[in-house]
Design an enzyme around this catalytic site. Structure first.
Site, PDB file in Angstrom:
ATOM      1  N   LYS B  89      25.156 -45.370 -49.319  1.00 47.18           N
ATOM      2  CA  LYS B  89      23.911 -45.165 -48.564  1.00 47.18           C
ATOM      3  C   LYS B  89      23.413 -43.725 -48.629  1.00 47.18           C
ATOM      4  CE  LYS B  89      23.459 -49.346 -46.737  1.00 47.18           C
ATOM      5  NZ  LYS B  89      22.359 -50.214 -47.172  1.00 47.18           N
ATOM      6  N   GLU B 111      16.486 -47.716 -39.345  1.00 43.22           N
ATOM      7  CA  GLU B 111      17.106 -48.876 -38.727  1.00 43.22           C
ATOM      8  C   GLU B 111      18.554 -48.928 -39.203  1.00 43.22           C
ATOM      9  OE1 GLU B 111      15.623 -49.040 -41.630  1.00 43.22           O
ATOM     10  OE2 GLU B 111      17.181 -50.078 -42.762  1.00 43.22           O
ATOM     11  N   SER B 381      30.980 -50.643 -53.041  1.00 42.66           N
ATOM     12  CA  SER B 381      29.884 -49.908 -52.397  1.00 42.66           C
ATOM     13  C   SER B 381      30.309 -49.080 -51.193  1.00 42.66           C
ATOM     14  CB  SER B 381      28.787 -50.884 -51.977  1.00 42.66           C
ATOM     15  OG  SER B 381      29.324 -51.896 -51.154  1.00 42.66           O
TER      16      SER B 381
END
Lengths: 274, 405
Positions: B89, B111, B381
């Site tokens: 991220k 969010e 990830s």
């Protein structure tokens, strides 16, 4: 783009009477569809000139807490786009004149089928559609679907809209231009945006159709103020707030009618004042 | 192959379905992004932070024991779990904070579901001294107390969302509502390759560093391209980041793994590509979970990162064009994948990534039946530290059931 003619007739009358139009917003099916069916003619008698009829959506991202709550109540009662179209047909049978605008997010229309939706909404007696998450750039398919029927798209302008976008909405839309009077989502506010006059001035110079001002209008005084700057006012959350305060359906009904009467009377006075 | 069509669309998917108030800001963002795409100064600054702050390039690790265990696959893991903050991220949030500074915005909003994107956003905002507000569904605030604390520690404000189903999609609604009111001073950092144009394209570009690095690394390790790339798909940012640099390599199969949750047939899943229909939510046209009346159906997955009813429009396009295929793995199999990678490689994966690991079992069987072996590149990830508490309970239930069954 085809028109039912009801907006044109109304604008002519408003212009002859020299007053701004009054357009209440109601979430259809809040608290139930029969209530909305009875309320619309009563509000017309109380002074409303046309109606925005909201189709509830699970994810109303342009709406503040009041209309979110109304939408959830309506969905819990089983309201669907099809039932709202049926409601319009029922109201239209006894209320021939006031324009009725369906307001729905885009996904329920996609699920219904664009062509079917436009055909059935027009047949029921709706005059226009507002889709808050569908700017003119993305509305090509909807334009195509409504080309054959008397149903017009209404687009919004906001405080952030550039001159290029004002021009785009001027060229693309029907009915009135919906001016979003404040930054953010729907909901009654204690005061109107301080730059409302300036913003509307920019639009009034180039508009090719009447402008109705919505978002944030709470009191008759605010309605009069906004009505003096534009050609009409839209009142939604404040009307729902008035009904939410009452417990019983008949009290909600009466409170809504009295609120619309007070708005209409303020709009009349603002005309005689100017 | 045409990757992007007019107006930021991928085939017919994508677009910009937002209220008028946001349209000018998106036009402005689009123009600013076009500018920085070609700007070496921006890329140099970003590259510096990615290297010295995030820890890039992340390693490509040959998972020998997992490969041996599955037999027919030669598996490489792209270790995004080793990024600062523990997931991919940060590649996106850091780049977008740099962009927000260029736009002169002083406040960041985001969010978050489980809190990974929220933490990555709060981190980037702290690094550049920007005000940061993160919207998080009330249910998730309760479930992910540690990530809430992390965000607080990083100076962000966490705003619990109590509307709708009180999860990620409602947090996204609320962030969009905030942005409609605050767009003049505020930049919205969307956490995945969803939302109105230019977000899906921009975030894809920022995450493509995953695939660009991996491409070079596997060429070095194997002397050739992989047979397949595999990644989990919620919104799909790590997957598109891995896939994008391989899209023109026809010999490389691209496989996304969605969440089948409790099973697609139960209706409680996050498999919008496998079981959704084309619809519009949060600004873009994509595959989406909704009922016959067009109302959005809340997603379900054991992993909060895959718990979203839509999927990035570019994935919708890759699916419909046949360039990529998408498989769905359920909660239970994902937990098995979680355990398998921990036991065999000493790597605890995020529950999201565990879906991709679990799918390798399915792929190994396919390949074995075809009498082949394949070299596979898998995006790991994120790391699983955030999930251990939840997994402990779930794995205990699972072993009880299996002992009984």
């Amino acid at each position: 783009m085809q028109s039912s003619g009801r907006f044109e007739a109304l604008f002519e009358r408003l212009s002859a009477e020299g007053r701004p139009g009054l357009y209440p917003f109601l979430t259809a099916g809040d608290p139930n569809l029969d209530f909305t069916r009875r309320l619309i003619p009563a509000l017309a008698a109380a002074g409303a000139d046309g109606f925005e009829i909201g189709v509830p959506f699970s994810d109303p991202l342009a709406d503040g807490p009041t209309i979110q709550r109304a939408s959830m109540r309506s969905l819990e009662g089983g309201t669907t786009l099809r039932r709202v179209i049926d409601l319009v047909a029922g109201v239209r049978a006894e209320t021939p004149d006031p324009p009725m605008v369906l307001m729905t997010y885009y996904n329920p229309i996609i699920a219904f089928g664009l062509k079917e939706f436009c055909a059935e909404a027009a047949r029921a007696g709706a005059d226009a559609v507002i889709v808050p998450d569908l700017p003119p750039e993305e509305a090509g398919e909807l334009f195509e679907a409504m080309a054959e029927v008397p149903l017009e798209p209404i687009f919004m302008l906001a405080p952030t809209s550039t001159d290029a976008r004002i021009d785009l909405v001027n060229r693309s839309g029907g009915g009135f231009i919906y001016y979003v009077a404040q930054m953010g989502v729907t909901g009654a506010r204690d005061s109107l945006a301080s730059d409302l006059g300036g913003a509307l001035e920019r639009i009034n110079r180039v508009k090719n159709r009447p402008v109705a001002v919505g978002f944030g209008i709470k009191t008759p005084e605010q309605a009069a103020e906004a009505g003096a700057l534009g050609d009409g006012v839209i009142v939604g959350s404040a009307l729902i707030d008035v009904m939410e305060k009452e417990e019983e359906e008949e009290e909600k009904f009466g409170a809504a009618c009295r609120f619309i009467e007070s708005l209409r009377s303020a709009l009349e006075k603002s005309r005689t004042a100017t | 192959m045409e990757k992007i069509a007019d107006k930021g669309r991928f085939g017919t998917f994508g677009g910009r379905y937002v209220p008028e108030t946001l349209m000018p800001a998106l036009e402005e963002l689009d123009a600013a992004y076009e500018e920085v795409r070609e700007d070496p100064v921006f890329h140099e600054e970003l590259g510096e932070f990615l290297e010295k702050y995030v820890g890039r390039p992340t390693p490509l690790y040959h998972a020998a024991r997992l490969s041996e265990d599955l037999g027919s696959l030669n598996i490489y893991l792209k270790r995004e779990d080793l990024c600062h903050t523990g997931a991919h991220k940060i590649n996106n949030t850091l780049a977008q904070v740099l962009l927000a500074k260029r736009l002169g915005k002083t406040r960041i909003i985001a969010e978050t579901g489980a809190g990974q994107h929220g933490v990555a956003t709060a981190t980037a905002a702290a690094l550049f001294g920007l005000e940061c507000d993160v919207y998080m569904g009330e249910e998730d605030v309760d479930r992910q107390a540690l990530n809430v604390f992390r965000m607080h520690l990083l100076g962000a404000r966490v705003i619990p969302v109590t509307s709708g189903s009180c999860t990620l999609k409602d947090a996204t609604n609320e962030t969009l509502r905030d942005w409609t009111a605050s767009v003049r001073t505020t930049h919205y950092i969307i956490g995945s390759v969803v939302g109105p144009n230019p977000f899906p394209r921009m975030i894809r570009d920022f995450q493509s560093i995953i695939g660009r690095e991996a491409r070079g690394q596997i060429l070095e390790a194997e002397g050739r391209l992989p047979d397949a790339c595999v990644a989990c798909v919620g919104g799909g940012s790590n997957a598109i980041g891995l896939f994008h640099p391989f899209v023109d390599d026809a010999g490389v199969e691209l496989i996304g793994v969605e969440a089948a949750g409790r099973g697609i047939e139960t209706g409680e899943h996050g498999a919008s590509l496998n079981a959704g229909r084309v619809g519009v939510l949060h600004g873009c046209q994509m595959h989406l979970l909704y009922d016959d009346d067009g109302q959005i159906i809340p997603a379900h997955s054991v992993s909060a990162g895959l718990d979203y009813p839509g999927v990035g429009p570019e994935h919708s396009y890759l699916k419909d064009s046949g360039r990529a295929r998408y498989y769905a793995i359920g909660d239970t199999d994902a937990l098995r994948g979680f355990k398998r990678l921990s036991l065999l490689e000493g790597i605890i994966p995020a529950l999201e990534s565990a879906h991709a690991i679990a799918f390798l079992g399915v792929l190994a069987e396919e390949v074995r039946q075809a009498g082949e072996t394949k070299t596979v590149l898998v995006c790991l990830s994120g790391r699983g530290d955030k999930d251990v508490q939840q997994a402990e309970g779930l794995l205990r239930e699972l072993s009880d059931e299996e002992a009984e069954g």
